[in-house]
Design an enzyme around this catalytic site. Structure first.
Site, PDB file in Angstrom:
ATOM      1  N   ARG A 177       0.804  -1.231   0.000  1.00  5.83           N
ATOM      2  CA  ARG A 177       0.000   0.000   0.000  1.00  5.83           C
ATOM      3  C   ARG A 177       0.837   1.282   0.000  1.00  5.83           C
ATOM      4  NH1 ARG A 177      -2.322  -3.659  -1.263  1.00  5.83           N
ATOM      5  NH2 ARG A 177      -4.233  -4.588  -0.446  1.00  5.83           N
ATOM      6  N   SER A 227     -11.097   1.008   3.241  1.00  9.21           N
ATOM      7  CA  SER A 227     -10.465   0.398   4.419  1.00  9.21           C
ATOM      8  C   SER A 227      -9.797   1.481   5.256  1.00  9.21           C
ATOM      9  CB  SER A 227      -9.425  -0.629   3.982  1.00  9.21           C
ATOM     10  OG  SER A 227     -10.034  -1.693   3.292  1.00  9.21           O
ATOM     11  N   GLU A 297      -4.924   3.403   6.868  1.00 16.34           N
ATOM     12  CA  GLU A 297      -4.710   3.366   5.422  1.00 16.34           C
ATOM     13  C   GLU A 297      -5.333   4.608   4.801  1.00 16.34           C
ATOM     14  OE1 GLU A 297      -6.265   0.525   1.796  1.00 16.34           O
ATOM     15  OE2 GLU A 297      -5.250  -0.442   3.475  1.00 16.34           O
TER      16      GLU A 297
END
Length: 303
Positions: A177, A227, A297
């Site tokens: 990520r 998320s 995130e």
């Protein structure tokens, strides 16, 4: 005339795109939360974007870029300075054999559906992932054991100093990520992906399966920001939050989704403060119960 008004005048004279003052960021984020941006501009093409950065840098006013706002939580106080939104004009696409060149403002969901129907494999994992191509490259979006890093050939980046440069996959320094762009900020103007020919029905079927799974397990029919927490591997954030009994936990107009515990939904005119209060409570609870540090995130945007 103040610096912001002077900058606005210059951009309007140059015809660089659509400009709005004191624009509520709630209109530009998927969670429908966020105070006003002092000035928001949607550049009409790559040349206009480059000119916008040049003028903004000359003015000394701070700026930030956004895509479709699917991974953003903007605080209630809003954003000082300039917000540059990549949308129409930055959503071009050219397919040359198995090589795909696409603008940073292109919708990822739209792209994945289109490419799969052409019988090209590589993007199936992204079925149902919201946001823009630029945002997906920036954060190395992924799911189902794959991610952007597996198919990206190179990306055209506009750096803070106005320099345009192609970065190879290796130079993007992808990891879970993240990419080099978290350390060396820049705007993903274009991306080139290397895909493979395959069985069209099989590719579409797999993409659709992931899309339906996402629809069944995640609350994308409600305002949310995706998320909230990174998975503290080998654990999964949603599992830890659910095991802590926090599904449905609510503060003000925001609550942890009953559908997926790693999502916070805006159920009733939630404020960013409501969401941040939940985030802090989850971090504290998981740390106390499991000794695990939770990291967001979603990007929380300061004023």
């Amino acid at each position: 005339m103040d610096k912001l008004s002077l900058l606005q005048d210059k951009m309007e004279q140059e015809g660089l795109g659509r400009i709005r003052r004191n624009e509520p960021m709630a209109k530009h984020t998927t969670i429908r939360i966020g105070g006003p941006a002092e000035l928001l501009i949607e550049p009409k093409d790559t040349g206009s974007l480059k000119k916008v950065i040049e003028l903004v840098n000359e003015s000394g006013i701070k700026w930030r870029a956004i895509g479709r706002g699917s991974n953003l939580l903007v605080k209630d106080t809003g954003i000082d300075g300039i917000v540059i939104k990549l949308s129409k004009g930055m959503d071009h696409m050219v397919l040359n054999g198995n090589e795909l060149r696409v603008g940073g403002g292109y919708s990822l969901i739209k792209l994945v559906t289109l490419i799969s129907k052409k019988g090209l494999s590589g993007f199936e994992f992204a079925g149902g992932i919201p946001g823009s191509v630029g945002g997906a490259v920036f954060m190395n979006a992924g799911a189902h054991g794959s991610d952007i890093a597996t198919i990206l050939k190179k990306a055209l980046i506009l750096f803070e100093d106005g320099t345009l440069k192609w970065l190879t996959n290796k130079e993007m320094v992808f990891s879970y990520r993240t990419s080099i762009l978290q350390k060396k900020p820049g705007i993903v103007v274009e991306a080139v992906f290397q895909l493979k020919e395959g069985d069209r029905d099989k590719i579409v079927g797999e993409m659709q399966k992931y899309k339906e799974y996402r629809s069944e397990t995640q609350p994308w029919t409600e305002p949310c920001c995706g998320s909230v927490f990174r998975n503290p591997l080998p654990e999964h954030a949603g599992h830890l939050i659910e095991r802590s009994g926090l599904k449905g936990y609510r503060v003000g107009g925001a609550k942890i989704s009953e559908k997926h515990a790693n999502f916070i939904v805006n159920v009733e005119n939630a404020s960013a403060k409501d969401v941040i209060t939940i985030i802090d409570f989850v971090k504290e609870t998981i740390k106390n119960k499991y000794g695990v540090d939770m990291h967001t995130e979603v990007e929380i945007v300061e004023s």
